[in-house]
Motif scaffolding. Structure first.
Motif, mmCIF file in Angstrom:
data_model
loop_
_atom_site.group_PDB
_atom_site.id
_atom_site.type_symbol
_atom_site.label_atom_id
_atom_site.label_comp_id
_atom_site.label_asym_id
_atom_site.label_seq_id
_atom_site.Cartn_x
_atom_site.Cartn_y
_atom_site.Cartn_z
ATOM 1 N N SER A 49 0.846 -1.204 0.000
ATOM 2 C CA SER A 49 0.000 0.000 0.000
ATOM 3 C C SER A 49 0.879 1.251 0.000
ATOM 4 C CB SER A 49 -0.920 0.002 1.224
ATOM 5 O OG SER A 49 -1.699 -1.171 1.242
ATOM 6 N N PRO A 55 -4.679 3.169 3.264
ATOM 7 C CA PRO A 55 -4.250 2.952 4.655
ATOM 8 C C PRO A 55 -3.052 2.003 4.744
ATOM 9 C CG PRO A 55 -6.625 2.583 4.369
ATOM 10 C CD PRO A 55 -6.043 2.725 3.002
ATOM 11 N N THR A 79 -4.560 -4.260 4.735
ATOM 12 C CA THR A 79 -5.472 -4.241 3.586
ATOM 13 C C THR A 79 -6.235 -5.561 3.542
ATOM 14 O OG1 THR A 79 -3.779 -2.968 2.466
ATOM 15 C CG2 THR A 79 -5.572 -3.810 1.093
ATOM 16 N N ASP A 118 -4.405 -2.586 -5.249
ATOM 17 C CA ASP A 118 -3.792 -2.924 -3.971
ATOM 18 C C ASP A 118 -4.465 -4.202 -3.495
ATOM 19 O OD1 ASP A 118 -2.237 -2.748 -1.739
ATOM 20 O OD2 ASP A 118 -3.506 -1.291 -0.698
HETATM 21 MG MG LIG Z 1 -1.768 -2.942 2.408
#
Ligand SMILES: [Mg+2]
Ligand SMILES: Nc1nc2c(ncn2[C@@H]2O[C@H](COP(=O)(O)OP(=O)(O)OP(=O)(O)O)[C@@H](O)[C@H]2O)c(=O)[nH]1
Length: 621
Positions: A81, A94, A101, A175
């Motif tokens: 991320s 985030p 995630t 992501d």
């Molecule tokens: Mg992540």
């Protein structure tokens, strides 16, 4: 549970309507420009060319719609991320020191920051025109383990629009949840997503060195993603010498254990430093972070490989549309010049031919319905075989698990655990071969119809050309009906739920043999329910694909025939009407049509040149 998540994408394309700004890769090579030019000529040609205009618009949309999925994959906490945030230029997704995630998040280019959350039950929520902080907050609420543990909210997919220039080449960056943590559902979410990836960045970190889990994951990724970029993140922890030995080690492991040839480039980056570079606007730091090199390679790759195949296919289709349009203009001009009674006679002969083709079309339709039933029968047979295979396989797992321990509650529990572990692995593997077998059968079946369909269209065109002395130009591209099978975009949460284990008090007083039998009976019932449910998931999705493929084929055939009629019968008819009703406008109309034909000829030459240049580029690489 199976969720069709492609709808959201379709809606996006519809919402954006025409070509949007994210297609500059295609734009640069000029195809969109040529399509635009032709589109404008069709507009001037008027009503009789609306069908052509529509087809051209579809081609343009596909050029844009066919976005490239570039996923960021890796074990949890490798900095996936953060790496994407560096590309976006802000701390948008985030990140955390704990596995975070939890839902694949698709990042599209757009003019504003928008977030769309699609839920497993078909609902969706959209948030538009957000600040970076607001968007981050929403993503934290729905796409992180912290606030949406074990995906309690039932989120299927998260889509984001962001104005970053990194997203401006029709590329969708994704992501993904980190694999290999204790949170199995995160691993599963990413494995489910792999079939939707066109290329991927495989992120490992400099410290610790690549793990066994990552090697296993790499093996799974290898067969599914056509192009992998290795990224070693967090190099800020290392000295130059340490970095070199870490790269050497990674290269050795991917070659010896994961089956790569070991020549693949490895990009060493510090995503954290790169993000800082973007935030502070310091190009030197961006360069130093290794991201500049990674970004340049990605851009080269996207520019060279992403659009080429697609552009070639679309340019060829556009050439067909053009050939049809030119033929229509010529027919129209010729019909405007013929003596009226001669024209009427020729129309009658042509109509008889058209009726013949229409009868043939009905026969083809009936045969197609029959073949669709046969392929459905094949699918059902495959499903039954899969049920049997699954039963045998899972029974074997249980038998092995029961042998390991004697203690009554423990054996049942360990058998349950083994089943729960095995179910996603088994069905994930079987899904592919099941759907491939059916896809192959569909393709084989439709291929023979493709020739018949081409023949029907050819008969109409050729008859018109011969009857009205117009030079006949056979379409350049075959495969006008290609792309009939588009697998559903499905995510699978394999059902591994097994009924609770009974208290066992009664069991304990039973003789060992009966006790074993009772446990086996209970487990057999569980297995049957799991097999039926999970196979049904696969069967249902594949059946949808099958239905859609046949339906799409039939409607494309109708559409192409309609187009051909419009280009032939429609052209003659409109000339005939003008002759009867507005004879004085005939000569100016011929002049106008000739001028527009000249413009289409120009566009056709450009398209031919375009196709040749793409072919040449492909050969020289
Ligand atoms: Mg992540
Ligand atoms: N030192 C250093 N730390 C980094 C770098 N990139 C990421 N991190 C840190 O590594 C931790 C994990 O980063 P994330 O980006 O959340 O990792 P992830 O791979 O997305 O993790 P999951 O979503 O759980 O799979 C965070 O604390 C980041 O600040 C880097 O280049 N250098």
């Amino acid at each position: 549970m199976i969720i069709v998540v492609d709808m959201a994408m379709e809606q996006r394309v519809k919402k954006n309507g025409q070509i949007n700004q994210t297609s500059d890769a295609a734009d640069a090579s000029g195809l969109l420009g040529i399509l635009d030019r032709v589109f404008n000529v069709f507009e001037k040609l008027g009503e009789g060319f609306w069908g052509k205009q529509k087809r051209l618009k579809e081609l343009r949309e596909r050029l844009v719609e066919e976005r490239f999925h570039l996923a960021v994959l890796g074990q949890f906490k490798r900095g996936k991320s953060t790496l994407l945030n560096a590309f976006l230029g802000e701390p948008f997704l985030p990140t955390s020191v704990v596995p975070l995630t939890s839902i694949p998040t698709l990042l599209y280019g757009g003019s504003k920051r928008c977030v769309r959350i699609s839920f497993q039950d078909g609902r969706s929520s959209e948030f538009s025109d957000l600040s970076s902080e607001q968007a981050s907050e929403i993503l934290s609420n729905y796409a992180t383990e912290e606030r949406n543990p074990a995906n309690k909210l039932g989120v299927a997919k998260v889509e984001v629009e962001h104005p970053s220039s990194s997203l401006s080449r029709g590329v969708v960056m994704i992501d993904t949840p980190g694999i290999g943590s204790t949170l199995l559902h995160n691993t599963e979410a990413t494995l489910n997503f792999l079939p939707h990836c066109d290329a991927a960045l495989f992120v490992v970190s400099a410290d610790p060195p690549i793990t066994e889990v990552e090697v296993e994951f790499l093996k799974a990724v290898r067969g599914k993603v056509i192009r992998l970029f290795f990224v070693m993140n967090k190099i800020d922890y290392l000295t130059e010498a340490e970095k070199n030995s870490a790269v050497g080690y990674l290269r050795k492991v991917v070659r010896e254990q994961a089956g790569f040839n070991g020549q693949e480039p490895i990009f060493c980056v510090s995503a954290r430093a790169a993000l800082q570079a973007k935030l502070k606007g310091t190009p030197a730091l961006w360069q130093e972070s290794g991201m500049a090199q990674l970004q340049a390679s990605l851009l080269d790759f996207l520019a060279a490989e992403k659009t080429r195949t697609l552009q070639l296919a679309l340019a060829r289709k556009a050439l067909d549309v053009l050939a049809d349009a030119v033929m229509r203009i010529r027919l129209q001009c010729h019909s405007l010049r013929l003596p009226l009674d001669d024209l009427e006679k020729r129309i009658q002969i042509f109509d008889a031919k058209v009726r013949e083709v229409e009868r043939e079309r009905i026969i083809v339709g009936d045969l197609l319905t029959g073949d669709r039933k046969r392929v459905t029968g094949f699918l059902e047979k495959q499903a039954e075989e899969l049920r049997q295979k699954a039963r045998n396989h899972l029974q074997e797992i249980v038998t092995n698990a029961l042998e390991i321990t004697e203690e009554v509650k423990a054996i049942e529990r360990s058998a349950h655990d083994r089943l729960a572990e095995e179910i996603p692995v088994f069905f994930e593997g079987e899904l592919r071969s099941f759907s491939n077998a059916v896809e192959l059968r569909i393709q084989e079946t439709l291929r023979s119809y493709q020739d018949r369909a081409d023949d029907l269209i050819e008969i109409v065109r050729r008859s018109a050309a011969e009857l009205f002395d117009v030079s006949y130009h056979a379409p350049d591209s075959s495969g006008a009906f290609a792309r009939t099978y588009e697998p559903y975009w499905v995510t699978h949460n394999w059902d591994a739920f097994i009924g609770s284990i009974p208290e066992g008090l009664k069991d304990r007083f039973l003789p060992a043999g009966i006790r074993q039998r009772q446990i086996r009976n209970r487990l057999s019932k569980d297995i049957e329910a799991l097999v039926v449910h999970n196979v049904e998931n696969i069967r249902w999705a594949t059946l949808q694909n099958l239905d859609q493929s046949f339906r799409r084929f039939a409607s494309e055939l109708d559409e192409r025939l309609k187009d051909t009629m419009e280009a032939t019968r429609g052209a003659i008819e409109s000339a005939y009407l003008r002759r009867q009703q507005r004879a004085e406008t005939v000569e100016p109309e011929i002049d106008r049509l000739k001028a527009l034909e000249g413009q289409l000829d120009g566009a056709e030459r450009m398209l031919v040149k375009f196709v040749a240049s793409i072919n040449k580029e492909a050969i020289s690489q």
